[in-house]
Scaffold this active site. Structure first.
Site, PDB file in Angstrom:
ATOM      1  N   ASP A   2       1.351  -0.738  -0.341  1.00  0.00           N
ATOM      2  CA  ASP A   2      -0.333  -0.006  -0.196  1.00  0.00           C
ATOM      3  C   ASP A   2       0.813   1.083   0.149  1.00  0.00           C
ATOM      4  OD1 ASP A   2      -1.951   1.511   0.589  1.00  0.00           O
ATOM      5  OD2 ASP A   2      -1.635   1.418   2.320  1.00  0.00           O
ATOM      6  N   ASP A  17      -1.390  -0.828   5.875  1.00  0.00           N
ATOM      7  CA  ASP A  17      -1.615  -0.190   7.405  1.00  0.00           C
ATOM      8  C   ASP A  17      -2.868  -0.194   8.221  1.00  0.00           C
ATOM      9  OD1 ASP A  17      -1.936   3.062   7.286  1.00  0.00           O
ATOM     10  OD2 ASP A  17      -2.224   2.794   5.171  1.00  0.00           O
ATOM     11  N   ASP A  42      -0.496   5.209   1.034  1.00  0.00           N
ATOM     12  CA  ASP A  42      -0.047   6.250   2.253  1.00  0.00           C
ATOM     13  C   ASP A  42      -0.148   5.119   3.331  1.00  0.00           C
ATOM     14  OD1 ASP A  42      -0.775   8.595   0.549  1.00  0.00           O
ATOM     15  OD2 ASP A  42      -1.977   7.493  -0.362  1.00  0.00           O
TER      16      ASP A  42
END
Length: 219
Positions: free
Chosen positions: A7, A168, A9
């Site tokens: 991923d 995250d 951001d």
């Protein structure tokens, strides 16, 4: 070959300050109340459209389709140029270089629209780092639908058993679970749920620990 798919951001970069600035630039231009950093950060994860819907609802108390469309277009205008305060998480650069040197292919699967994704990759000098890049508007669906992750896997010419996905957030965790992918949770990103309540095979808070978690995959 094996691969690690990331991923963006909250996983490789902390872009929350720039996203917050872009949001408030839009709101200020429309004469609407501004959002706090904490609010803006909590809106991240499901792509730009959902971010704008959450932002709009927070400052107006509802969503109007025509207004949402307008705010979304204005947000993308600022978002594609929002790099000044974005930072790479400590250890990321060394780990990415080390993985490539060890023979791993690298992929990127983000809900950030492809335009802003390409722009920030260029800003960071990462234009050629990832063999396959899928953004939040690359397909008709976005994460947590597993299709974007599977598109990266397919684009790399691999199978799920040959990749590890690193993210995250709750969105990333759900994506991996729905795909049946091995998932590593970076705990210093934008999640709001306790790590133990999220699907993952391993978790880490320091990128220097990631290569050890990938040793079995490299074997």
């Amino acid at each position: 070959m094996k691969a690690v798919i990331f991923d963006l951001d909250g996983t490789l970069i902390d872009s929350a300050p720039d996203i917050h600035a872009a949001a408030n630039a839009v709101l200020q231009g429309e004469g609407l109340p501004l959002v706090t950093f904490a609010q803006s950060r909590s809106f991240v994860g499901r792509g730009a459209r959902v971010f704008v819907e959450r932002m709009e609802h927070a400052v107006t108390g509802g969503n109007d389709p025509a207004r949402t469309d307008h705010l979304h277009k204005r947000f993308l205008h600022f978002y594609e140029r929002a790099h000044e305060n974005t930072r790479i998480y400590p250890g990321v650069v060394d780990v990415l270089e080390g993985l490539r040197a060890s023979g791993f292919a690298l992929g990127l699967c983000t809900n950030k629209p492809l335009g802003p994704t390409r722009a920030v990759l260029a800003h960071l000098g990462w234009e050629k780092l990832f063999a396959v890049v899928i953004g939040g508007d690359s397909l008709p669906v976005a994460k947590p639908d597993p299709a974007p992750l599977m598109a990266v896997v397919t684009g790399l010419g691999l199978t799920l058993s040959q990749i590890t996905y690193i993210g995250d957030s709750e969105t990333d965790s759900e994506t991996a679970a729905r795909a049946g992918a091995r998932f590593g949770l970076f705990t210093e990103g934008y999640r709001q749920t306790a790590p133990e309540d999220m699907y993952h095979q391993f978790r880490f808070d320091d990128y220097r620990a990631l290569p050890d978690h990938l040793k079995d995959q490299a074997a």
